[in-house]
Scaffold this motif. Structure first.
Motif, PDB file in Angstrom:
ATOM      1  N   PHE A 106      -2.397   0.866   5.057  1.00  0.00           N
ATOM      2  CA  PHE A 106      -2.751   0.071   6.234  1.00  0.00           C
ATOM      3  C   PHE A 106      -1.784  -1.088   6.461  1.00  0.00           C
ATOM      4  CE2 PHE A 106      -6.835   1.986   4.957  1.00  0.00           C
ATOM      5  CZ  PHE A 106      -7.152   2.636   6.136  1.00  0.00           C
ATOM      6  N   GLY A 107      -0.591  -0.965   5.967  1.00  0.00           N
ATOM      7  CA  GLY A 107       0.379  -2.038   6.130  1.00  0.00           C
ATOM      8  C   GLY A 107       0.183  -3.115   5.070  1.00  0.00           C
ATOM      9  N   SER A 108       0.742  -4.272   5.319  1.00  0.00           N
ATOM     10  CA  SER A 108       0.628  -5.358   4.342  1.00  0.00           C
ATOM     11  C   SER A 108       0.704  -6.703   5.057  1.00  0.00           C
ATOM     12  CB  SER A 108       1.754  -5.260   3.301  1.00  0.00           C
ATOM     13  OG  SER A 108       3.022  -5.409   3.920  1.00  0.00           O
ATOM     14  N   GLY A 109       0.190  -7.718   4.396  1.00  0.00           N
ATOM     15  CA  GLY A 109       0.336  -9.082   4.887  1.00  0.00           C
ATOM     16  C   GLY A 109      -0.762  -9.603   5.775  1.00  0.00           C
ATOM     17  N   GLY A 110      -1.768  -8.761   6.138  1.00  0.00           N
ATOM     18  CA  GLY A 110      -2.813  -9.213   7.046  1.00  0.00           C
ATOM     19  C   GLY A 110      -3.642 -10.350   6.493  1.00  0.00           C
ATOM     20  N   GLY A 111      -3.978 -10.278   5.227  1.00  0.00           N
ATOM     21  CA  GLY A 111      -4.771 -11.340   4.609  1.00  0.00           C
ATOM     22  C   GLY A 111      -4.043 -12.661   4.587  1.00  0.00           C
ATOM     23  N   ARG A 112      -2.768 -12.623   4.223  1.00  0.00           N
ATOM     24  CA  ARG A 112      -1.955 -13.851   4.201  1.00  0.00           C
ATOM     25  C   ARG A 112      -1.831 -14.434   5.618  1.00  0.00           C
ATOM     26  NH1 ARG A 112      -1.190 -16.881   0.261  1.00  0.00           N
ATOM     27  NH2 ARG A 112      -0.635 -15.075  -1.050  1.00  0.00           N
TER      28      ARG A 112
END
Length: 389
Positions: free
Chosen positions: A310-316
């Motif tokens: 699902f990709g990366s970096g959304g939480g950050r």
């Protein structure tokens, strides 16, 4: 009827042993709740020392009846000098039941009002399908494992799933709460108490039942959960909110303005955008966002590498967008990887497996639980019930 005031020395010892027997739902001693009607010790014609204990249950068919009776027998057996015993089990009269409710509730009109010492944490997300209910359940189990008293309110009225994730729903049958007058005592699993609209659908199979209510009905339901469902003295109350920024989120903000908020998102950008909006609505009601949890953060491969489905970096991204000079830094509390075992634990209702340390997702939830506990909760401006004389 015989009480402590006129008790013999051996009867007093028996009363003391019964003080250690707790109602499994209320988690307070039977003697304190007025459930022990009579205690007597006599000598039979054969010269045997016989103890007779009379207890009264709150309702006929009380689901905890067998456990209570067994615990009373164990307490009697622990008293030296008693050679035989009998336990009479009855049911409270309406007046006795009302007195029981008043003993339990005490003088507190609201369990989770501004003066409550219970830490209230609302778990929110901008969109559905991000694993919010699974993470709420997993955090509840992790808190309970650390010795905290934990309650969960399934506030997702339309998409309720807490009973099934916690194992309180099997084959279309949901474990029912206990009703004592107007007081509702929620069922529990492994030290976690939970309430859900799915427990109030009668004999209907919750898997094939839909709830279609509008705003006022939703507000009244949440209000009743907070007023009539008696959790006792909780350390932590978790609310699993529906996704988005609708009626329930607004009602919770109005009823629990002191609640803290956890924002759940997945790594993808679209989920991050709507997750920010759910946090902003919470802030508008005065609630504090204490952190962001990124779920489905990647799938760990056999060689140790991570596949970012699902990709990366959304939480950050969500954490950074919610951090500012007015509200301070909102931390990313953790990134929970995709895990077949974690998913299966929620599907099969085996909640302890949600926090299995051998599983990457379970291990991350354990770390997140510790970080949330470490954040603590400020008591500034809240009454502590201490008077100086």
């Amino acid at each position: 009827m015989p009480g402590r005031e006129t008790a013999s020395a051996l009867e007093l010892t028996l009363w003391t042993a019964l003080d250690r027997v707790q109602d499994p739902d209320i988690r307070r001693p039977l003697t304190e709740l007025g459930m022990v009607r009579e205690v007597s010790v006599s000598t039979t014609a054969a010269g045997t020392t016989h103890a007779a204990v009379s207890i009264q249950l709150t309702i006929a068919g009380c689901p905890a009846a067998r456990q209570i009776e067994a615990d009373v027998h164990s307490a009697i057996d622990s008293v030296a000098g008693i050679e035989a015993s009998s336990v009479d089990v009855g049911v409270m009269t309406p007046a006795e039941r009302q007195a029981f409710v008043e003993r339990v509730r005490g003088s507190r009109p609201r369990q989770f009002g501004p003066d409550s010492l219970t830490r209230v944490i609302a778990v929110t997300s901008g969109k559905g399908g991000v694993g919010k209910s699974s993470l709420t359940s997993a955090l509840a189990m992790a808190f309970a494992q650390r010795g905290l008293s934990v309650g969960v309110i399934d506030a997702d009225i339309f998409g309720f799933s807490i009973p099934s994730v916690l194992g309180l729903s099997r084959d279309g049958k949901v474990e029912q709460p206990t009703r004592v007058g107007e007081m509702i005592i929620p069922p529990s699993v492994d030290g976690v108490q939970a309430i859900s609209i799915g427990m109030f659908l009668g004999d209907a199979d919750p898997r094939n039942t839909a709830v279609s209510w509008r705003g006022p009905m939703l507000h009244r339901t949440i209000e009743q959960f907070l007023r009539d469902v008696w959790f006792g003295d909780l350390d932590v109350l978790l609310l699993d909110l529906p996704p988005g920024t609708g009626d329930v989120a607004i009602s919770v903000g109005q009823l629990l303005p002191q609640a803290e908020v956890l924002v759940i998102t997945t790594p993808q950008e679209a989920a991050a955008d709507v997750a920010v909006r759910s946090a902003l609505v919470a802030r508008q009601t005065g609630q504090k966002v204490i952190g962001v949890i990124e779920n489905m953060a990647g799938l760990v491969q056999p060689d140790g590498s991570v596949l970012d489905i699902f990709g990366s970096g959304g939480g950050r991204t969500v954490a950074e967008r919610l951090s500012d000079d007015e509200h301070g830094t909102v931390p990313l509390l953790g990134s929970v990887p995709l895990s077949p075992d974690f998913r299966a634990a929620g599907d099969t209702g085996t909640p302890q497996e949600l926090i299995a340390s051998a599983d990457p997702a379970g291990a991350e939830v354990q770390l997140i639980a510790d970080r949330i506990i470490g954040i603590g909760r400020g008591l500034a401006g809240r009454p502590l019930g201490i008077s100086l004389s």
